[in-house]
Design a protein around this motif. Sequence first.
Motif, PDB file in Angstrom:
ATOM      1  N   ALA A   1       0.834  -1.202   0.000  1.00 37.51           N
ATOM      2  CA  ALA A   1       0.000   0.000   0.000  1.00 37.51           C
ATOM      3  C   ALA A   1       0.870   1.253   0.000  1.00 37.51           C
ATOM      4  O   ALA A   1       2.040   1.219   0.404  1.00 37.51           O
ATOM      5  N   PRO A   2       0.320   2.388  -0.441  1.00 39.18           N
ATOM      6  CA  PRO A   2       1.102   3.637  -0.433  1.00 39.18           C
ATOM      7  C   PRO A   2       1.516   4.022   0.982  1.00 39.18           C
ATOM      8  O   PRO A   2       0.819   3.734   1.957  1.00 39.18           O
ATOM      9  N   THR A   3       2.649   4.660   1.105  1.00 40.69           N
ATOM     10  CA  THR A   3       3.066   5.212   2.394  1.00 40.69           C
ATOM     11  C   THR A   3       2.275   6.492   2.654  1.00 40.69           C
ATOM     12  O   THR A   3       1.796   7.144   1.720  1.00 40.69           O
ATOM     13  N   PRO A   4       2.118   6.915   3.922  1.00 39.24           N
ATOM     14  CA  PRO A   4       1.354   8.132   4.220  1.00 39.24           C
ATOM     15  C   PRO A   4       1.953   9.393   3.592  1.00 39.24           C
ATOM     16  O   PRO A   4       1.248  10.382   3.401  1.00 39.24           O
ATOM     17  N   ALA A   5       3.246   9.334   3.278  1.00 41.96           N
ATOM     18  CA  ALA A   5       3.901  10.480   2.641  1.00 41.96           C
ATOM     19  C   ALA A   5       4.998   9.956   1.724  1.00 41.96           C
ATOM     20  O   ALA A   5       5.490   8.833   1.897  1.00 41.96           O
ATOM     21  N   THR A   6       5.366  10.766   0.749  1.00 46.03           N
ATOM     22  CA  THR A   6       6.469  10.425  -0.151  1.00 46.03           C
ATOM     23  C   THR A   6       7.546  11.491  -0.043  1.00 46.03           C
ATOM     24  O   THR A   6       7.305  12.611   0.436  1.00 46.03           O
ATOM     25  N   LEU A   7       8.717  11.143  -0.523  1.00 44.58           N
ATOM     26  CA  LEU A   7       9.893  11.996  -0.356  1.00 44.58           C
ATOM     27  C   LEU A   7      10.616  12.117  -1.684  1.00 44.58           C
ATOM     28  O   LEU A   7      10.813  11.113  -2.386  1.00 44.58           O
ATOM     29  N   VAL A   8      11.004  13.324  -2.054  1.00 44.31           N
ATOM     30  CA  VAL A   8      11.780  13.544  -3.275  1.00 44.31           C
ATOM     31  C   VAL A   8      12.991  14.401  -2.941  1.00 44.31           C
ATOM     32  O   VAL A   8      13.001  15.157  -1.964  1.00 44.31           O
TER      33      VAL A   8
END
Length: 675
Positions: free
Chosen positions: A559-566
């Motif tokens: 499942a998707p993580t609660p937030a993404t990082l770039v």
Amino acid sequence: MRYLLLAFALALQAAPPSITDLQPRGAQKGRPFELTVVGKDLAEGPAVVSNLPATFTALASSKPGYLTFLVEPTGEWAVGTYTIRLQAPNGISNILLFTVGAFAELIEEESRPGSLPHQNDSIEKAQTLPASSITVNGKLSGPERDVYRIPVKAGERRVFEVEARRVGSALDPVIQIYDASGKRIARSEDDPMLSLDPRLEHTFAKEGFVYVELFDARYSAQMQDFYRFKTGTYQYASEIFPLGGRRGERVEVMIGKTPVQADLKTTSSQLQVNLPDSPTLPLPFAVGDYPEVREPVTQALNMPVTINGRLDKPAEVDTYDLAVTPGEELFVELQARELGTSKLTGLITIYDEAGKRLASAGDGPLPVDVGAVQVSSRTLGDPLLMFKVPEGATKIKVAVEDLAQRGGVHYPYRLTLRKAPYDLKATIITPFVNIPAGGTAIVAVDVERRGYMGPLKVVPAGLPKGIKVEGGDVAADIPDPLIRTMNRRATLSLTADKDLSLAPIELGFVARGDGIERVATGLAYLISVNGANTQGVVDRQRALNGSHLGYRMPAAMTAPTPATLVLSLVKAEKKESGYEYRFRWRWTAANPSQAVPKTVKVDLPNLGGTRVIEMELDKTDKRTGTFLVTTSKNSLPGPYNIGVSGQLMGGIDVFSPLLRLDIPELANEENKTCL
């Protein structure tokens, strides 16, 4: 309400399942049994994925972290080890090994759930076992001893062995046998055919009871601290020759005095061979790609070739004559101890026609004295020699011997000779990966440079659509005639489309250099061994892996993580001592109340002479910040990969896709201090 929503979001983003134990660790072949999988984040309704031919039917379980299955055969079970992992909507788990044996199975009383400790740690408290052949599943925790009481008859020959390292346990077990008076009459620690596992046989002079004591040689505390104690009257392999064969062929193998056919026509990895209908675990059998011969070698050798030989007597030296051309570059590689079925601590030496030593491998400075080589703990791995034929030489002699001048049936080897200027060896050191939808996972590949010092690129093989890969760059190293081998870590990021639906698959990776390409080997599983990592104890402390299983790298979607990082590069600037690169990280979350870390962890492998400084959170936007990477005159030019990561509440690790960072070459006058 905001905190309730956040808790609900975290519940949806459950961490992938993780297996910590199997209960029991083995079963008698062909008999149904109940298997309990112990672990963390075990989602509802996971499926068992195993190469054991059986059905796994879930049974009711009221204890969190425990899943119980009824296991029923669907085909014939051969004695050996099998893999167990879980597959669930929240991803795939790690692998643990399960063993199938030939004898009836018991569980040590002390190891049963709810039992008190120290129930069988002395002769007075010994657990009584039947006289029949049997396998006992037990555990040893730190400074613990387990003692078993067994009835024997006069003249009875009985075998005792422990399966531990061979079946995925971190224990280094010892067996000691005592008579009824408490006198020690036999001991075994590291059998030549069993890696660090012990085996002994003893013929008893009179009828009565004997006591078998088991303990860990280092009294260490391990996560995987189980053992399988096997005893009875049975035959076992005391030697094997040859140690391997050529892929695609059928090879006759002598296991003791019994000839066995090894079919290498379909295998893609190491094979397992065994005596017919043997109750013992099968032995590893190496698979090669070159023509093979066995000693004594009477014909002229043509490269590439693998020679199967054995040092039959103490201080024996096997030699092989080879016609060469001046300027040719040769690879000479020995396989013995690393295969687990030879005691040979190998030494390779090359001589010219006059007997002058030209090169050698395996005789570097010992981290411990030669006396330590006499015991089973390895101090040096199997040697590899890269050799350039000198001017005027047309014939050379390649010699193989044992560093401690030992010999006998337990000292076989495989010597491979081939023409090559350099080589690579690649290993996927990430055993498996779970890729979040719309997010990123990181994979690491270890590349061993074997004479090749140019730039490298690790690329995926068979990557499905919807997954984007970044990274895999390894810059060139400065050639050094004294250092011909070194290891570098290539990192790759796998980023999945948000709407990607993908069944679990196996991903492969290939390491490419100038005129060379090598497929990376997967580890299948990685089991740590606690203890000192100093030289001289590498056998006992090295992590266990399943590279012989032939896995690549299992991958699944989560499942998707609660937030993404770039991560993005803001500015690059040349300075007097090197370069400065300013980077910005940014978090993105669908839920505005999602908390994110104030700093990030920076990963920039292989680039020396760098500093990560000035990590600052943006004053107006707490979801972004910057940091500075500085290089120096000692930083080698070339392509590198940089990424950042952070941990959200609930222990969820989030990674950014990797960026390529190209370090320019300094002007000659600026680089003088490096020379």
